[in-house]
Design a protein around this motif. Structure first.
Motif, mmCIF file in Angstrom:
data_model
loop_
_atom_site.group_PDB
_atom_site.id
_atom_site.type_symbol
_atom_site.label_atom_id
_atom_site.label_comp_id
_atom_site.label_asym_id
_atom_site.label_seq_id
_atom_site.Cartn_x
_atom_site.Cartn_y
_atom_site.Cartn_z
ATOM 1 N N ASN A 79 78.562 51.990 69.100
ATOM 2 C CA ASN A 79 77.961 51.590 70.379
ATOM 3 C C ASN A 79 76.492 51.250 70.206
ATOM 4 O O ASN A 79 75.998 50.290 70.792
ATOM 5 C CB ASN A 79 78.121 52.706 71.409
ATOM 6 C CG ASN A 79 79.555 52.859 71.871
ATOM 7 O OD1 ASN A 79 80.369 51.965 71.670
ATOM 8 N ND2 ASN A 79 79.866 53.993 72.458
ATOM 9 N N THR A 83 74.438 47.374 70.601
ATOM 10 C CA THR A 83 73.340 46.984 71.483
ATOM 11 C C THR A 83 72.355 46.068 70.759
ATOM 12 O O THR A 83 71.570 45.374 71.389
ATOM 13 C CB THR A 83 72.562 48.210 72.013
ATOM 14 O OG1 THR A 83 71.984 48.888 70.901
ATOM 15 C CG2 THR A 83 73.463 49.152 72.759
ATOM 16 N N PHE A 89 81.196 34.810 74.293
ATOM 17 C CA PHE A 89 82.624 34.538 74.091
ATOM 18 C C PHE A 89 82.998 33.132 74.544
ATOM 19 O O PHE A 89 82.326 32.534 75.377
ATOM 20 C CB PHE A 89 83.460 35.550 74.888
ATOM 21 C CG PHE A 89 83.235 36.980 74.479
ATOM 22 C CD1 PHE A 89 84.033 37.582 73.519
ATOM 23 C CD2 PHE A 89 82.221 37.736 75.054
ATOM 24 C CE1 PHE A 89 83.837 38.904 73.149
ATOM 25 C CE2 PHE A 89 82.021 39.055 74.687
ATOM 26 C CZ PHE A 89 82.825 39.634 73.733
ATOM 27 N N PHE A 95 81.522 39.472 84.375
ATOM 28 C CA PHE A 95 82.200 40.460 85.206
ATOM 29 C C PHE A 95 82.325 39.885 86.615
ATOM 30 O O PHE A 95 81.328 39.753 87.323
ATOM 31 C CB PHE A 95 81.415 41.774 85.213
ATOM 32 C CG PHE A 95 81.123 42.284 83.821
ATOM 33 C CD1 PHE A 95 82.123 42.320 82.849
ATOM 34 C CD2 PHE A 95 79.860 42.717 83.468
ATOM 35 C CE1 PHE A 95 81.864 42.776 81.569
ATOM 36 C CE2 PHE A 95 79.588 43.181 82.188
ATOM 37 C CZ PHE A 95 80.588 43.212 81.233
ATOM 38 N N VAL A 111 73.270 51.459 79.403
ATOM 39 C CA VAL A 111 73.214 51.652 77.951
ATOM 40 C C VAL A 111 71.768 51.836 77.483
ATOM 41 O O VAL A 111 71.451 52.797 76.792
ATOM 42 C CB VAL A 111 73.855 50.456 77.205
ATOM 43 C CG1 VAL A 111 73.773 50.665 75.705
ATOM 44 C CG2 VAL A 111 75.303 50.273 77.635
ATOM 45 N N GLU B 190 86.176 43.773 76.147
ATOM 46 C CA GLU B 190 85.419 43.351 74.957
ATOM 47 C C GLU B 190 83.977 43.006 75.312
ATOM 48 O O GLU B 190 83.053 43.374 74.577
ATOM 49 C CB GLU B 190 86.103 42.149 74.304
ATOM 50 C CG GLU B 190 87.414 42.514 73.648
ATOM 51 C CD GLU B 190 88.035 41.348 72.915
ATOM 52 O OE1 GLU B 190 87.585 40.204 73.109
ATOM 53 O OE2 GLU B 190 88.976 41.597 72.140
ATOM 54 N N ALA B 191 83.797 42.314 76.444
ATOM 55 C CA ALA B 191 82.431 41.958 76.837
ATOM 56 C C ALA B 191 81.611 43.218 77.091
ATOM 57 O O ALA B 191 80.461 43.328 76.662
ATOM 58 C CB ALA B 191 82.460 41.071 78.077
ATOM 59 N N ALA B 192 82.233 44.178 77.785
ATOM 60 C CA ALA B 192 81.516 45.420 78.088
ATOM 61 C C ALA B 192 81.173 46.175 76.803
ATOM 62 O O ALA B 192 80.050 46.646 76.621
ATOM 63 C CB ALA B 192 82.358 46.295 79.017
ATOM 64 N N ARG B 193 82.154 46.258 75.893
ATOM 65 C CA ARG B 193 81.910 46.984 74.645
ATOM 66 C C ARG B 193 80.875 46.266 73.792
ATOM 67 O O ARG B 193 80.053 46.895 73.127
ATOM 68 C CB ARG B 193 83.203 47.153 73.840
ATOM 69 C CG ARG B 193 84.323 47.926 74.525
ATOM 70 C CD ARG B 193 83.915 49.279 75.024
ATOM 71 N NE ARG B 193 83.436 50.194 74.006
ATOM 72 C CZ ARG B 193 84.188 50.967 73.249
ATOM 73 N NH1 ARG B 193 85.483 50.963 73.400
ATOM 74 N NH2 ARG B 193 83.651 51.772 72.347
ATOM 75 N N SER B 194 80.887 44.922 73.827
ATOM 76 C CA SER B 194 79.937 44.180 72.995
ATOM 77 C C SER B 194 78.505 44.390 73.485
ATOM 78 O O SER B 194 77.557 44.156 72.743
ATOM 79 C CB SER B 194 80.279 42.686 72.981
ATOM 80 O OG SER B 194 79.841 42.061 74.161
ATOM 81 N N LEU B 195 78.353 44.829 74.740
ATOM 82 C CA LEU B 195 77.014 45.127 75.251
ATOM 83 C C LEU B 195 76.602 46.563 74.930
ATOM 84 O O LEU B 195 75.553 47.021 75.366
ATOM 85 C CB LEU B 195 76.972 44.908 76.762
ATOM 86 C CG LEU B 195 77.061 43.445 77.199
ATOM 87 C CD1 LEU B 195 77.400 43.345 78.678
ATOM 88 C CD2 LEU B 195 75.754 42.720 76.923
ATOM 89 N N GLY B 196 77.462 47.279 74.211
ATOM 90 C CA GLY B 196 77.118 48.644 73.796
ATOM 91 C C GLY B 196 77.654 49.726 74.703
ATOM 92 O O GLY B 196 77.378 50.898 74.492
ATOM 93 N N MET B 197 78.421 49.344 75.735
ATOM 94 C CA MET B 197 78.978 50.378 76.614
ATOM 95 C C MET B 197 80.066 51.148 75.887
ATOM 96 O O MET B 197 80.800 50.587 75.074
ATOM 97 C CB MET B 197 79.585 49.743 77.870
ATOM 98 C CG MET B 197 78.580 49.198 78.851
ATOM 99 S SD MET B 197 79.407 48.744 80.390
ATOM 100 C CE MET B 197 78.444 47.328 80.855
ATOM 101 N N SER B 198 80.172 52.436 76.226
ATOM 102 C CA SER B 198 81.267 53.235 75.677
ATOM 103 C C SER B 198 82.557 52.867 76.418
ATOM 104 O O SER B 198 82.512 52.189 77.441
ATOM 105 C CB SER B 198 80.971 54.714 75.859
ATOM 106 O OG SER B 198 80.970 55.028 77.235
ATOM 107 N N GLN B 201 82.267 54.155 79.966
ATOM 108 C CA GLN B 201 81.378 53.340 80.802
ATOM 109 C C GLN B 201 82.047 52.021 81.180
ATOM 110 O O GLN B 201 81.952 51.575 82.324
ATOM 111 C CB GLN B 201 80.073 53.055 80.055
ATOM 112 C CG GLN B 201 79.153 54.255 79.965
ATOM 113 C CD GLN B 201 77.965 54.000 79.054
ATOM 114 O OE1 GLN B 201 78.060 53.221 78.099
ATOM 115 N NE2 GLN B 201 76.860 54.665 79.334
#
Lengths: 248, 288
Positions: A79, A83, A89, A95, A111, B190-198, B201
């Motif tokens: 994680n 960051t 993509f 979102f 984050v 994937e987008a959320a995880r690529s931003l560093g979210m767990s 989250q």
């Protein structure tokens, strides 16, 4: 042993999806500030390589070092490394339930633990940078494809990444919108961002890339400069591929 | 086909169609329902016997509504946890959630209510008591007191009814939540995880808000179903409207008045709730 200016080091990377070998021993070094364009036929492993770099795919074997830190399987470490790596993509993946501003501020807040004011300040700067500050209150469904992709770039940049990965960022766009996204990417490249771009935009490769990788069947077939690739390709497979895409 | 044809045809066709369609699509059933309701309300308010039955049965309304609301709130929590378990990559949680869902869905609700209220809860009390005995034998008597003090009488039949409904509906809601989460494209995670979210989250901020919005109509329909199924708790002598109606019928022999009134009360609640669900569904769709 890794030079501090080598921001991405990939060593002997293999990735299998079941029996299918997507990456077949890929090794790659990317220097800080360089723009790498990855080309190749579909199914050649370009996207998989990109997705392994930020661990959206777990490599079957091999090593990946990001800015001197080795990627492990530890979730927290992954994680935190993510960051530092922004990803854009093909299908934008904004979102849809959040406004443009919320899209760009959410990860900063949860984050990076930035305050609302700070996050919004950074978000509006990034939205200005990609040229759509006036859309902050809009929802993604009210934006054109090109605008959505620019928001996605702003969202990634707002995290302050050291590396940006682009996974076919213009492939889902109508032709008249490709330029606005490529312009943002060109700006970014000229500002010294380290970028790895999987793209079919040969014009972008020619004008912005420092190095070009040609991949096929999970291997890097040719790793050279744009000039070398387009004017003096060494491998037969590269020549065949270029002749197919540059025919028209 | 000529171009003129192309232009004129749909216009005529649409007009004819829309008049016919309007007749065909008109909710005649709803009109009939309203007439029945008005008729019955008229009877209940003017006829002394029906009026007496309604006044008596009305007493159970609070229990019916309270049981349904509390049980549903708990079922949402159970369902969400089990739904998350069903999609979890963790083998233990995944199988635990699957076991819960399959076990509950394979047993009739009536049997589950008997089982949970009359077997499950007493077993739980026994278990807590033996923990208390173990604690006191280990010399930790202050801790053991609450465990030893609990008895079967402490847990009322109302509470058991709520537990039974919640456990049962949790399994049904779990499948709704699972489907809702799986309806959100992989790219969002994937987008959320690529931003560093767990993972957590990403679930909380990205996946669940979209998933829950998608399943709101389904959740509403299950709430309506639960209002009806709450009548089953009358088998535990919980004084909901069904139980009160049975008592009224049994003591006055006015079966017709008692059960007509009871049926109309359920119908009124479910039709109103269904209409609310439909309005919510339509608003969600127009927002898309």
């Amino acid at each position: 042993m890794t030079n501090s200016d080598n921001i991405i080091v990939v060593k002997d990377l293999y990735k299998y999806f079941g029996d299918i070998k997507a990456l077949d021993g890929v090794s790659l070094t990317v220097e800080r500030g360089k723009v790498i364009v990855v080309i190749g036929p579909s199914g050649s492993g370009k996207s998989t390589l990109l997705r392994c770099i930020n661990h959206l795919e777990t490599p079957t074997s091999g090593e990946i070092w990001i800015d001197g830190e080795k990627l492990s399987k530890d979730a927290k470490a992954i994680n935190s490394i993510r960051t530092e790596i922004g990803m854009v993509f093909q299908l934008f993946n904004l979102f849809p339930h959040l406004t443009v501003l919320e899209n760009v501020t959410l990860a900063q807040k949860v984050v990076r633990k930035r305050s609302k004011e700070e996050a919004e300040h950074i978000a509006s700067e990034q939205l200005k940078r990609v040229g759509i500050p006036e859309k902050a209150a809009a929802y993604p469904s009210n934006l054109s494809g090109g605008q959505q992709q620019r928001v996605a770039i702003a969202r990634a940049l707002a995290m302050g990444p050291k590396i940006m990965l682009f996974d076919e960022p213009t492939s889902a766009l109508d032709p008249e919108m490709i330029k606005e996204v490529l312009d943002v990417m060109l700006d970014l490249a000229s500002e010294g961002m380290t970028m790895v771009c999987v793209t079919h935009e040969m014009g972008f490769a020619r004008s912005a890339a420092d190095e070009v990788l040609f991949m096929d069947f999970g291997k890097i077939v040719e790793h050279t400069t744009p000039d070398g690739l387009f004017n003096n390709p060494q491998e037969d497979r590269t020549k065949l591929f270029l002749s197919q895409i540059l025919k028209h | 086909m000529t171009e003129q044809h192309l232009i004129i045809e749909p216009i005529i066709g649409e007009n004819e169609k829309s008049a016919k369609d309007r007749l065909r699509n008109f909710p005649w059933w709803f009109l009939a329902l309203i007439f029945i309701a008005i008729g019955v309300f008229f009877v209940i308010s003017s006829n002394e016997e029906y009026n007496a039955a309604f006044i008596f049965i009305k007493i159970g309304l609070a229990i019916t509504l309270k049981t349904t609301l509390i049980a549903y709130a708990i079922a949402i929590v159970f369902g969400l946890l089990a739904g998350l378990g069903r999609i979890s990559k963790n083998i233990f949680f995944n199988n635990l959630a699957r076991l819960y869902v399959e076990l509950i869905r394979g047993i009739p609700i009536l049997v589950l209510i008997f089982f949970i209220a009359l077997v499950g809860v007493p077993s739980l009390v026994n278990g807590l008591n033996s923990i208390g005995e173990w604690l006191s034998s280990a010399g930790i008597s202050p801790l053991s007191k609450p465990f030893l003090a609990i008895t079967n009488q402490d847990i009322s039949m109302n509470a058991r009814a709520i537990i039974a409904l919640a456990v049962t509906y949790g399994a049904y809601l779990a499948e709704i939540f699972r489907a809702g989460i799986q309806s959100i494209g992989k790219g969002q995670m994937e987008a959320a995880r690529s931003l560093g979210m767990s993972y957590g989250q990403a679930m909380r901020y990205i996946i669940l808000p979209q998933a829950i919005r998608n399943v709101l109509p389904a959740l509403g329909n299950d709430f309506v179903a639960m209002v009806k199924d709450s009548s089953l708790v009358s088998v535990l002598a919980v004084r909901d409207i069904t139980q009160v109606a049975r008592l009224y019928a049994g003591s006055t022999f006015r079966f017709r008045e008692a059960y007509v009134t009871l049926a109309v009360m359920y119908l009124t609640m479910t039709v109103m709730l269904s209409l609310i669900v439909q309005v919510v569904e339509r608003r969600l769709r127009s927002n898309d």
